[in-house]
Design a protein around this motif. Structure first.
Motif, PDB file in Angstrom:
ATOM      1  N   PRO A 187       0.289 -78.589  82.463  1.00  0.00           N
ATOM      2  CA  PRO A 187       0.975 -79.865  82.219  1.00  0.00           C
ATOM      3  C   PRO A 187       2.307 -79.623  81.498  1.00  0.00           C
ATOM      4  O   PRO A 187       2.511 -78.569  80.876  1.00  0.00           O
ATOM      5  CB  PRO A 187       0.011 -80.633  81.305  1.00  0.00           C
ATOM      6  CG  PRO A 187      -1.277 -79.893  81.359  1.00  0.00           C
ATOM      7  CD  PRO A 187      -0.956 -78.477  81.680  1.00  0.00           C
ATOM      8  N   THR A 191      -2.534 -87.969  82.215  1.00  0.00           N
ATOM      9  CA  THR A 191      -1.933 -88.106  83.547  1.00  0.00           C
ATOM     10  C   THR A 191      -0.413 -88.046  83.461  1.00  0.00           C
ATOM     11  O   THR A 191       0.246 -87.433  84.316  1.00  0.00           O
ATOM     12  CB  THR A 191      -2.395 -89.424  84.190  1.00  0.00           C
ATOM     13  OG1 THR A 191      -3.825 -89.410  84.255  1.00  0.00           O
ATOM     14  CG2 THR A 191      -1.815 -89.599  85.579  1.00  0.00           C
ATOM     15  N   VAL A 197       1.346 -84.694  83.854  1.00  0.00           N
ATOM     16  CA  VAL A 197       1.528 -84.043  85.159  1.00  0.00           C
ATOM     17  C   VAL A 197       2.267 -84.925  86.161  1.00  0.00           C
ATOM     18  O   VAL A 197       2.819 -84.422  87.137  1.00  0.00           O
ATOM     19  CB  VAL A 197       0.183 -83.560  85.778  1.00  0.00           C
ATOM     20  CG1 VAL A 197      -0.374 -82.392  84.991  1.00  0.00           C
ATOM     21  CG2 VAL A 197      -0.821 -84.684  85.880  1.00  0.00           C
ATOM     22  N   ALA A 198       2.279 -86.240  85.927  1.00  0.00           N
ATOM     23  CA  ALA A 198       2.906 -87.152  86.896  1.00  0.00           C
ATOM     24  C   ALA A 198       4.157 -87.803  86.317  1.00  0.00           C
ATOM     25  O   ALA A 198       4.521 -88.911  86.697  1.00  0.00           O
ATOM     26  CB  ALA A 198       1.899 -88.218  87.322  1.00  0.00           C
TER      27      ALA A 198
END
Lengths: 112, 136
Positions: B77, B37, B40-41
């Motif tokens: 990503p 995660t 991408v964040a």
């Protein structure tokens, strides 16, 4: 898209501060209680993108990162520290983050 | 005056998708998939460069402004420590009643121009439209 209902990790003030440091969000409403009270809030509040990230993480856990290419969400309420939130997703990729009384986020996943 | 700002580039910034910050985000989330995660964040485009000057440039007062929505789409990503060129643009602005709503686009490209990720962040400045009208 897989349907699921999962408990989000509980985020407290310490996590708000750590997340803010990671992304550069130093808005005092996320860590300064006096500042939050001036805005008529009972406590500091989570960053909207942190709630967003929790929902995205739950979706990645269920579907895998390679199955997704995007996530779009409305932030519908501020989340206070130590809120136990549940993340749900239906077969159409509609996601909601809620504590059973308040919905904090609703959104939609984009499959790859 | 404000609608003419649509499409205005508010900020450009070169940075890296620091592996250390990925690790920080992974630790904050603390889940089995947090490392994925974090790829991408990792960024919040509006605070790229570590301040809120993009909102201030639009006359939005931070403690009167709420986040209404957020969207990210990615082609891949981020790779740990890769260089990233960030362009933050005012995608849309409109007044709804007394409030001003602004949508900010943050595009994250590789140095060769290949798009990696795009974000759209929506902010609501409470009373922002009324204030602009009063000062006009």
């Amino acid at each position: 898209m897989k349907t699921f209902s999962s408990n989000a990790p509980v985020m407290g003030k310490e996590q708000f501060v750590r997340y803010g440091a990671t992304v550069g969000d130093f808005n005092p409403v996320h860590y300064d209680l006096d500042f939050a009270k001036q805005l008529n809030l009972p406590a500091v509040i989570s960053q909207g993108p942190l709630t967003f990230t929790l929902a995205l993480d739950a979706a990645i856990a269920e579907n895998g990162l390679d199955a997704l290419s995007g996530f779009k969400a409305r932030i519908t309420a501020p989340a206070f520290p130590d809120t136990a939130m549940t993340i749900t997703c239906d077969a159409d990729g509609k996601v909601a983050v809620s504590d059973g009384k308040t919905t904090y986020l609703d959104g939609e996943l984009t499959p790859r | 005056m404000i609608p003419e700002r649509k499409g205005t580039v508010l900020k450009t910034h070169r940075t890296r998708a620091y592996a250390s910050r990925m690790a920080d985000l992974e630790a904050t989330l603390g889940t089995a998939t947090a490392a994925e995660t974090a790829r991408v964040a990792l960024f919040f485009g509006v605070t790229i460069g570590r301040d809120f000057d993009v909102l201030e440039k639009m006359g939005m007062v931070l403690d009167e402004t709420l986040m209404g929505g957020h969207e990210i789409t990615w082609t891949r990503p981020f790779e740990p420590d890769e260089e990233v060129v960030v362009t933050v643009t005012l995608a849309d602005v409109l007044d709804k009643g007394k409030n001003r709503i602004a949508v900010i686009e943050s595009r994250f490209d590789a140095p060769d121009g290949q798009e990696i990720q795009r974000q759209y962040s929506t902010f609501v400045h409470l009373g922002g439209a009324a204030r602009e009208e009063a000062s006009a």
